[in-house]
Motif scaffolding. Structure first.
Motif, mmCIF file in Angstrom:
data_model
loop_
_atom_site.group_PDB
_atom_site.id
_atom_site.type_symbol
_atom_site.label_atom_id
_atom_site.label_comp_id
_atom_site.label_asym_id
_atom_site.label_seq_id
_atom_site.Cartn_x
_atom_site.Cartn_y
_atom_site.Cartn_z
ATOM 1 N N CYS A 38 0.858 -1.192 0.000
ATOM 2 C CA CYS A 38 0.000 0.000 0.000
ATOM 3 C C CYS A 38 0.891 1.238 0.000
ATOM 4 C CB CYS A 38 -0.904 -0.026 1.232
ATOM 5 S SG CYS A 38 -1.887 1.470 1.446
ATOM 6 N N THR A 39 1.091 1.824 -1.150
ATOM 7 C CA THR A 39 1.993 2.985 -1.262
ATOM 8 C C THR A 39 1.275 4.280 -1.621
ATOM 9 O OG1 THR A 39 2.442 2.389 -3.571
ATOM 10 C CG2 THR A 39 3.966 1.553 -1.891
ATOM 11 N N ARG A 41 -0.499 6.691 -0.400
ATOM 12 C CA ARG A 41 -0.885 7.197 0.903
ATOM 13 C C ARG A 41 -0.887 8.729 0.935
ATOM 14 N NH1 ARG A 41 -0.088 3.428 5.041
ATOM 15 N NH2 ARG A 41 -1.192 4.990 6.293
ATOM 16 N N ASP A 116 -7.270 6.850 1.247
ATOM 17 C CA ASP A 116 -6.151 6.412 0.413
ATOM 18 C C ASP A 116 -6.137 4.886 0.425
ATOM 19 O OD1 ASP A 116 -5.097 5.702 2.876
ATOM 20 O OD2 ASP A 116 -3.567 7.274 2.891
ATOM 21 N N CYS A 117 -5.048 4.268 0.001
ATOM 22 C CA CYS A 117 -5.038 2.811 -0.120
ATOM 23 C C CYS A 117 -5.154 2.105 1.226
ATOM 24 C CB CYS A 117 -3.776 2.354 -0.848
ATOM 25 S SG CYS A 117 -2.235 2.670 0.065
ATOM 26 N N ALA A 118 -4.896 2.823 2.313
ATOM 27 C CA ALA A 118 -4.961 2.208 3.643
ATOM 28 C C ALA A 118 -6.330 2.336 4.286
ATOM 29 C CB ALA A 118 -3.909 2.827 4.552
#
Length: 326
Positions: A38-39, A41, A116-118
């Motif tokens: 997961c980048t 961010r 975001d991806c998180a």
């Protein structure tokens, strides 16, 4: 804007086998990119979480780790009402501005929901009282004079050289309100001086006559001038293409959220560095990454000047008197 739908990645039924000796066996789970890091961010936001006194005209800004279409933003006020927003991405994809029509409400809490991806996180902030209506309408500010605090403003330009300019402004910069009604504002300005610890107008120097500007967005204003004359360390620093915008406090006792921009003509100010060479300031600025550019007369002595977070306090009892130049 509809709430963002966040995809949840669930890992299930995966166990690592541990042999009797205690070493992990290679199951192949981490091979061939089976797990995607997961980048994408959000790295930072302006305002930061729990910020107080945010500008009612400010646009929240996001810095992200990589360009992606995964980012979602939702802005709500303290009552849970969703604010219509548009996210503007720069050409790198790493900077996102959250824009909207009109300003935020003053003295109001807001929640910025970021995905975001998180997953989804929140940033809470509150606007200042700047933007509240003038207590007595336009009459609140008529006849008042304000001293601009150039020293403690945020110097965006000239990059790397603003601290030198800021530290050498030793002449009060005054801006007054000559007339105001529901739609128009007439301002003037001029240099001041300090007498027995009190700021006064310097009646031996010309004032600056600003053209009539719109006051439809009161208490916010924007005024311009072809040029004004400032001093730095006792030497002249004319500022061409001058623009000042700010918001009056509700009681008229000051102004804030100010922005000042223009072109500072440095050729006569080299004496502040102990030199009579008109190129001295430009050469010094260039050495730290701030390049001069042509002034309105075409000669390359001007530095871009841009100040943010500018405030001004009322000088009680002072009303600027027009003084004509030679």
């Amino acid at each position: 804007m509809r709430p963002a739908i966040v995809a949840l990645f669930v890992l299930s039924g995966c166990q690592m086998k541990v042999p009797a000796g205690g070493e992990l066996l290679d199951t192949g789970w981490f091979d061939d990119g089976a797990v995607t890091a997961c980048t994408a961010r959000v790295q930072a936001t302006v305002p930061a979480d729990q910020t107080e006194g945010w500008s009612w005209r400010g646009f929240p800004h996001l810095s992200v780790a990589e360009a992606s279409d995964v980012y979602k933003v939702r802005l709500t006020d303290e009552g849970g009402l969703v604010q219509p927003t548009t996210v503007v991405v720069d050409n790198t994809g790493l900077n996102l501005d959250v824009t909207f029509d009109g300003g935020l409400k003053p003295s109001t809490g807001y929640v910025l929901e970021l995905t975001d991806c998180a997953g989804t996180s929140t940033v809470k902030f509150r606007t200042s009282e700047l933007g509240l209506p003038l207590q007595d309408g336009p009459d609140t500010v008529v006849g008042r004079t304000y001293e601009l605090d150039l020293v403690n403003a945020t110097w965006v330009e000239p990059g790397g050289f603003g601290s030198f300019l800021a530290s050498n402004f030793d002449v009060p910069v005054l801006v007054g309100v000559a007339y105001a009604d529901a739609h128009t504002l007439k301002q003037n300005g001029g240099p001041g001086l300090v007498v027995d610890g009190e700021v006064r107008q310097d009646l031996d120097r010309p004032t600056w006559d600003f053209p009539v500007s719109s006051f439809d967005d009161a208490p916010w204003f924007s005024t311009t001038a072809a040029s004004i004359n400032l001093d730095i360390g006792g030497y002249p620093l004319p500022v061409h293409n001058f623009r000042l915008e700010a918001t009056f406090l509700p009681d008229g006792s000051g102004l804030g959220d100010g922005i000042l921009v223009g072109l500072g003509d440095t050729r006569g100010a080299s004496g502040a560095l102990g030199s009579d060479d008109p190129f001295t300031i430009c050469n010094y600025a260039a050495a730290i990454g701030a390049a001069c550019q042509p002034c309105p007369d075409g000669l390359p002595f001007c530095l871009s000047v841009e100040l943010h977070d500018l405030v001004g306090a009322e000088i009680e009892g002072l009303r600027l008197v027009p003084v004509l130049g030679n």
